[in-house]
Design a protein around this motif. Structure first.
Motif, PDB file in Angstrom:
ATOM      1  N   GLU A 243       1.022  -0.972   0.666  1.00 15.18           N
ATOM      2  CA  GLU A 243      -0.310  -0.313  -0.250  1.00 15.18           C
ATOM      3  C   GLU A 243       0.519   0.882  -0.018  1.00 15.18           C
ATOM      4  O   GLU A 243       0.351   2.140  -0.461  1.00 15.18           O
ATOM      5  CB  GLU A 243      -1.017   0.221   1.231  1.00 15.18           C
ATOM      6  CG  GLU A 243      -0.322   0.110   2.359  1.00 15.18           C
ATOM      7  CD  GLU A 243      -0.068  -1.195   3.790  1.00 15.18           C
ATOM      8  OE1 GLU A 243       0.098  -1.560   2.317  1.00 15.18           O
ATOM      9  OE2 GLU A 243       0.429  -1.119   4.528  1.00 15.18           O
ATOM     10  N   PHE A 244       1.973   0.958   0.054  1.00 17.12           N
ATOM     11  CA  PHE A 244       2.853   2.267   0.099  1.00 17.12           C
ATOM     12  C   PHE A 244       3.500   2.418  -0.806  1.00 17.12           C
ATOM     13  O   PHE A 244       3.943   3.394  -1.135  1.00 17.12           O
ATOM     14  CB  PHE A 244       3.777   2.077   1.166  1.00 17.12           C
ATOM     15  CG  PHE A 244       3.347   2.273   2.837  1.00 17.12           C
ATOM     16  CD1 PHE A 244       3.204   3.262   3.402  1.00 17.12           C
ATOM     17  CD2 PHE A 244       3.312   0.926   3.188  1.00 17.12           C
ATOM     18  CE1 PHE A 244       2.780   3.419   4.699  1.00 17.12           C
ATOM     19  CE2 PHE A 244       3.083   1.375   5.054  1.00 17.12           C
ATOM     20  CZ  PHE A 244       2.240   2.282   5.437  1.00 17.12           C
ATOM     21  N   GLU A 245       2.905   1.645  -1.827  1.00 18.36           N
ATOM     22  CA  GLU A 245       4.276   1.894  -3.496  1.00 18.36           C
ATOM     23  C   GLU A 245       3.663   3.186  -3.808  1.00 18.36           C
ATOM     24  O   GLU A 245       4.609   3.821  -4.535  1.00 18.36           O
ATOM     25  CB  GLU A 245       3.508   0.604  -3.983  1.00 18.36           C
ATOM     26  CG  GLU A 245       4.259   0.806  -6.013  1.00 18.36           C
ATOM     27  CD  GLU A 245       4.194  -0.773  -6.238  1.00 18.36           C
ATOM     28  OE1 GLU A 245       2.998  -1.443  -5.797  1.00 18.36           O
ATOM     29  OE2 GLU A 245       4.788  -1.119  -7.124  1.00 18.36           O
ATOM     30  N   VAL A 246       2.399   3.577  -3.862  1.00 21.47           N
ATOM     31  CA  VAL A 246       1.679   4.544  -4.288  1.00 21.47           C
ATOM     32  C   VAL A 246       2.848   6.403  -3.679  1.00 21.47           C
ATOM     33  O   VAL A 246       2.605   7.442  -4.465  1.00 21.47           O
ATOM     34  CB  VAL A 246       0.469   5.405  -4.585  1.00 21.47           C
ATOM     35  CG1 VAL A 246      -0.642   4.140  -5.346  1.00 21.47           C
ATOM     36  CG2 VAL A 246      -0.362   4.593  -3.319  1.00 21.47           C
ATOM     37  N   HIS A 247       3.351   5.975  -2.723  1.00 17.89           N
ATOM     38  CA  HIS A 247       3.682   7.097  -1.499  1.00 17.89           C
ATOM     39  C   HIS A 247       5.501   7.160  -2.386  1.00 17.89           C
ATOM     40  O   HIS A 247       5.823   7.907  -2.029  1.00 17.89           O
ATOM     41  CB  HIS A 247       3.340   6.552  -0.313  1.00 17.89           C
ATOM     42  CG  HIS A 247       2.453   6.589   0.343  1.00 17.89           C
ATOM     43  ND1 HIS A 247       2.134   7.710   1.214  1.00 17.89           N
ATOM     44  CD2 HIS A 247       1.051   6.292   0.482  1.00 17.89           C
ATOM     45  CE1 HIS A 247       0.895   7.130   1.125  1.00 17.89           C
ATOM     46  NE2 HIS A 247      -0.011   6.189   0.931  1.00 17.89           N
TER      47      HIS A 247
END
Ligand code: ATP
Ligand code: MG
Length: 576
Positions: A243-247
């Motif tokens: 879920e942190f990929e987009v961050h």
């Protein structure tokens, strides 16, 4: 010297994160970092107990550091002052140690960096890279635009740096109510990546912090705090879930800003892997907390919980968790893993270590009418056929026994090869018996099974090899020790309780815990179990048993000298 074949073998078994780390070592990036070794961190938020999903992250973070001769820090992410608790901090440390990892002298809190983060934020304001905004969160959201339409710039975006600096300092003095001001990074309101549209760096929270008290009123957001903490600690690889990929682009942006300010070329690298989701359970700390608070389970360490302390109480070993995590591996795709894989791992491990004993969980009396009154024979049993060193123990045999109620049928169904009238079975490690009749109470319930035995069929006797279809486990009635047995099954009735329209409370399995207050155990096993009284939850001595023909069991922490409690860890084989 390693051969080429071995080298290829090793290369093939690397996961994509290890490949990335090896490439960074090769490229000299690790040498260019502050500690010059592979340096990772495990960053739990101390707002709950660790679960099996966290174990996957722990095995990667600490495991990669171990594999490459590096270091792994433990960093408590306590940037949100309102949710943390020291009970969780202690439990988290215990669970990491149980898995066999250690952070040495590198235990940190994100709050340790509040001053450094603050100084960095001020420097960004001075450099025109951040500003104090006065829009409400609703207004900010409304001006954000969509991925295909640019957002609108805040009217406060271009205010002078001195004004922002002054307001920023006053935000932290408690001069303004929550929600009235934020510090935002000045990046690009038209960027296709929404995370670049002037993300919030600081917000006001009027709540004392468990470590820093009332010193701060403005607290950094995760995106700003996490990557910068990685930077301050000299982390080379910041491994996290998908879920942190987009961050990640924002992570890299902030890292670059800090590297420029500090005049270095070192930056930490974020790599994401798939989160573990297991069938018939859920990983949300919020929902697990609700189960505990509402008394739906015995506590965080209830044997049905996916928490590490719950799995431990259930009888899972640290080795079985490691082997499960090795099996599932690390990928870039989210999915659901069958709980059967976890059960398989614990079965394999307990098969190697569990002591073989006899226990009857749902007893019915069996009398051998032609066996001498008052006679006791001691039969020898192997403690563990998988472990030649484990030795043997003795178990009493006598005229009156208990067997498992389900091992007898008065009128046998087809393919029922256990005990029935006029048929023979072997009592494990003892004689062949034949059923001659039953005694019933006034309700028709069988209270006693009557048998005769063949004295020639014991080991060492001429009839020892005589074959019969069924073999039953049993205990001697007089010497057997009554114990409480708790049978455990999945906490939920559906595969994916988190993705069900119904509330998770409606999906609880009413059979997830079945307590049998009076099972019977052979005396030697009870003696071993009593040695656990006062033992720590992480010690393994005398803890694991296989009740022959039934399953793997472990001694529960509720055990006292007078009251022994066993938990069923897992059935002997997958029955569903
Ligand atoms: P929260 O919603 O409270 O943030 P969280 O599950 O992210 O919950 P953290 O304490 O922040 O909990 O997690 C610490 C680390 O464990 C993070 O790096 C996170 O990515 C990882 N982690 C958490 N849950 C899983 C999971 N199910 N599978 C793999 N890793 C996980
Ligand atoms: Mg988190």
């Amino acid at each position: 010297m390693t051969t080429t074949a071995e080298n290829t073998e090793e290369k093939r078994s690397l996961n994509f994160i290890e490949e990335a780390i090896e490439a960074d070592i090769e490229a000299g990036k690790v040498k260019n970092s502050p500690t010059q070794v592979v340096h990772t961190r495990f960053p739990p938020e101390p707002n709950g107990y660790l679960h099996i999903g966290h174990a996957k992250a722990i095995c990667m973070d600490f495991g990669a550091a171990r594999k490459y001769g590096g270091k792994c820090n433990l960093r408590f992410d306590d940037t949100n002052p309102s949710k943390e608790d020291t009970e969780y901090v202690d439990a988290i440390k215990e669970d990491i140690h149980w898995l066999g990892f250690d952070w040495e002298d590198r235990m940190y809190y994100a709050s340790d960096y509040f001053q450094q983060l603050w100084d960095l934020a001020e420097e960004m304001i001075r450099r025109g890279l951040a500003y104090v905004d006065e829009l409400s969160s609703e207004e900010i959201a409304a001006q954000k635009g969509t991925p295909t339409t640019p957002g609108q710039e805040s009217p406060y975006r271009n205010r002078p740096a001195e004004e922002s600096l002054d307001l920023f300092r006053r935000m932290n003095k408690g001069e303004f109510p929550e929600g009235t001001k934020t510090l935002r990074a000045k990046i690009d309101m038209a960027n296709p990546n929404m995370h670049f549209r002037d993300p919030i760096m600081y917000r006001i929270i009027d709540h004392p912090h468990h470590k820093t008290g009332t010193k701060w009123h403005a607290y950094p957001m995760y995106d700003f705090a996490h990557g910068q903490s990685d930077f301050f600690e000299g982390i080379t690889h910041s491994i996290c879930t998908l879920e942190f990929e987009v961050h990640r682009p924002l992570y890299n942006y902030f890292a670059k800003v800090l590297a420029d300010i500090k005049g270095t070329t070192y930056v930490p690298r974020q790599i994401e892997f798939n989160r573990l989701n297991l069938t018939y359970t859920m990983m949300s700390k919020r929902k697990l907390l609700a189960c505990v608070k509402e008394g739906l389970v015995r506590g965080w360490d209830d044997p049905r919980m996916p928490t590490l302390c719950g799995l431990r109480r259930r009888g899972y070993t640290a080795d079985s968790i490691h082997s499960f995590i090795d099996t599932i591996g690390y990928t870039k795709y989210d999915g659901m893993i069958s709980i059967k894989l976890l059960e398989h791992a614990v079965r394999e491990d307990l098969n190697k270590h569990a002591l073989r004993v006899m226990g009857v969980v749902d007893p019915v009396k069996l009398t051998i009418t032609n066996y001498p009154e008052g006679q006791v024979e001691w039969v020898e049993m192997e403690n563990n056929p998988e472990d030649a060193e484990s030795g043997t123990h003795k178990m009493p045999f006598s005229k009156e026994l208990y067997i498992e109620r389900e091992d007898f049928q008065e009128v046998a169904e087809k393919k029922f090869f256990r005990l029935t009238i006029d048929k023979e079975v072997r009592l494990k490690s003892a004689y062949i018996i034949k059923c001659t009749g039953v005694v019933k109470d006034e309700n028709g319930t069988i209270t006693e099974i009557l048998c005769t035995y063949d004295p020639e069929t014991k080991s060492g006797m001429p009839g020892a090899d005589r074959k019969v279809k069924g073999t039953l486990h049993w205990v001697s009635r007089k010497e057997a020790v009554p114990v409480e047995v708790r049978l455990y099954d999945n906490l939920f009735t559906v595969e994916d309780p988190s993705n069900d329209e119904r509330d998770f409370r409606e999906l609880l399995n009413p059979q997830s815990e079945v307590v049998l207050p009076c099972a019977y155990l052979e005396p030697w096993a009870a003696e071993q179990a009593r040695k656990r009284v006062g033992a720590s939850s992480t010690s393994t001595a005398n803890r694991y048993y296989q009740f022959q023909r039934i399953g793997y069991f472990c001694v529960d922490y509720d055990t006292t000298e007078d009251h022994i409690v066993f938990n069923r860890t897992v059935l002997l084989r997958d029955s569903k």
